[in-house]
Scaffold this active site. Structure first.
Site, PDB file in Angstrom:
ATOM      1  N   LEU A 124       0.842  -1.194   0.000  1.00 14.25           N
ATOM      2  CA  LEU A 124       0.000   0.000   0.000  1.00 14.25           C
ATOM      3  C   LEU A 124       0.878   1.245   0.000  1.00 14.25           C
ATOM      4  CD1 LEU A 124      -3.251   0.566   1.993  1.00 14.25           C
ATOM      5  CD2 LEU A 124      -1.611   2.412   1.710  1.00 14.25           C
ATOM      6  N   HIS A 233       6.960   3.333  11.032  1.00 15.69           N
ATOM      7  CA  HIS A 233       7.393   4.575  10.408  1.00 15.69           C
ATOM      8  C   HIS A 233       6.276   5.608  10.525  1.00 15.69           C
ATOM      9  CE1 HIS A 233       8.588   7.318   7.150  1.00 15.69           C
ATOM     10  NE2 HIS A 233       9.791   6.767   7.199  1.00 15.69           N
TER      11      HIS A 233
END
Length: 347
Positions: A124, A233
């Protein structure tokens, strides 16, 4: 915006996405030949010309106004059959001395292939240009994430019991992974970028060959690296939150290289799979056009699968009224069937 299967003409656009994704996005390496192979594999999967356990369903998000690719996402039918699927399982060992009355519990990392045979939602990515405006980023990100569940729900018999998602781990401002610096680089005689590139290209055998087979004590790692275990992240946080809302949870598995979490669930427990419904289309020129991001619709055909937002839910008789633009975007006509999801439903 419209989500659809990738096709051969998308190679330039896909490589552009790979170049923007950058380091740490393992499943989308900037390698034209490899990406072309990925597109071909996806075409065979959508045409059901490959075994169920070796299918890659790869989708792109297309900007209706410009025709450019705004992002991508994918589903691996099953992982670990052709190429080993490795991660670390976080465990704990307890040591005690009765004589000294001392007790110590130490976190450990075990090399694991426990997810072999599970499906994976992956790859994604949304281009930075589409993340600027919050409402637009939410619409695009949710379409990329949730449309995959409608595909799985429609073709449930092609998938196994469980599904996982590997989330990108923590990197500092210099694009450096503290987890890799403290652990991985001591076993792999190469830079993180090279190890990541090889893994993205499917060359994963070196992981099992070079990694230690015994538990790794996290106490030997730096404090900065230990703090990265199971963390994501900053750009991955929205994607993780969407997956958690669907019912996916972290069960202690992390990425070999950057320490990012692997979240998982039983497919039949995924909210969007449970709550999606089939309805019959009625196209009308009198339907009001809205930009509401609540109802997500997907076609029921595999080869030319498509998903997009629609402005309303079903009527009491199970029919769904579509504007002419919505019908064109989904390539459906009156009498066709769509799978519909109310994305604001919480139960």
């Amino acid at each position: 915006m419209r989500l659809r299967p990738i096709k051969a003409a998308d190679l330039d656009g896909l490589q552009g996405l790979a170049q923007q994704a950058g380091v740490g996005f393992t499943s989308l390496p900037d390698n034209r030949e490899f990406l072309a192979g990925k597109i071909e594999a996806a075409a065979h999967a959508f045409e059901e010309r490959t075994p169920v356990n070796d299918r890659l369903y790869f989708f792109v998000l297309e900007d209706d106004a410009t025709g450019e690719l705004a992002g991508c996402c994918a589903i691996e039918g099953q992982v670990g059959h052709e190429v080993p699927f490795y991660n670390y399982r976080l465990g704990r060992l307890t040591h005690a001395s009765v004589q000294l009355d001392l007790h110590r519990a130490i976190d450990t990392l075990f090399l694991s292939s426990d997810h072999t045979g599970d499906a994976e939602v992956c790859s994604l990515f949304l281009r930075p240009e589409y993340r600027g405006e919050a409402s637009r980023a939410l619409r695009c990100g949710a379409l990329l994430s949730k449309a995959r569940w409608l595909f799985i729900a429609q073709f449930r018999d092609r998938f196994p019991e469980k599904v996982l998602a590997e989330m990108r781990g923590v990197f500092d401002d210099g694009n450096r992974s503290p987890f890799w610096e403290s652990l991985g680089k001591h076993f792999f005689p190469m830079a993180f970028d090279e190890a990541d590139r090889l893994t993205g290209l499917g060359q994963k055998s070196f992981i099992g060959e070079l990694m230690p087979k015994f538990p790794i004590y996290t106490t030997f790692m730096s404090d900065e690296a230990r703090a990265c275990i199971g963390q994501v992240h900053r750009h991955t946080r929205p994607a993780l939150e969407m997956l958690k809302k669907e019912g996916m949870r972290w069960e202690g598995y992390i990425d070999i290289f950057d320490g990012g979490p692997t979240v998982e669930a039983y497919i039949d427990d995924i909210r969007a799979v449970r709550r999606s419904q089939l309805c019959q289309v009625e196209v009308s020129p009198n339907v009001a056009v809205t930009s509401e991001s609540r109802w997500l619709a997907a076609t029921t055909r595999m080869a030319d699968f498509a998903a997009a937002w629609v402005g309303r839910g079903p009527a009491s008789d199970g029919t769904l009224a579509l504007s002419e633009d919505e019908a064109r975007r989904l390539d459906v006509t009156t009498g066709d069937t769509l799978r519909l999801l109310d994305t604001q439903e919480t139960s």
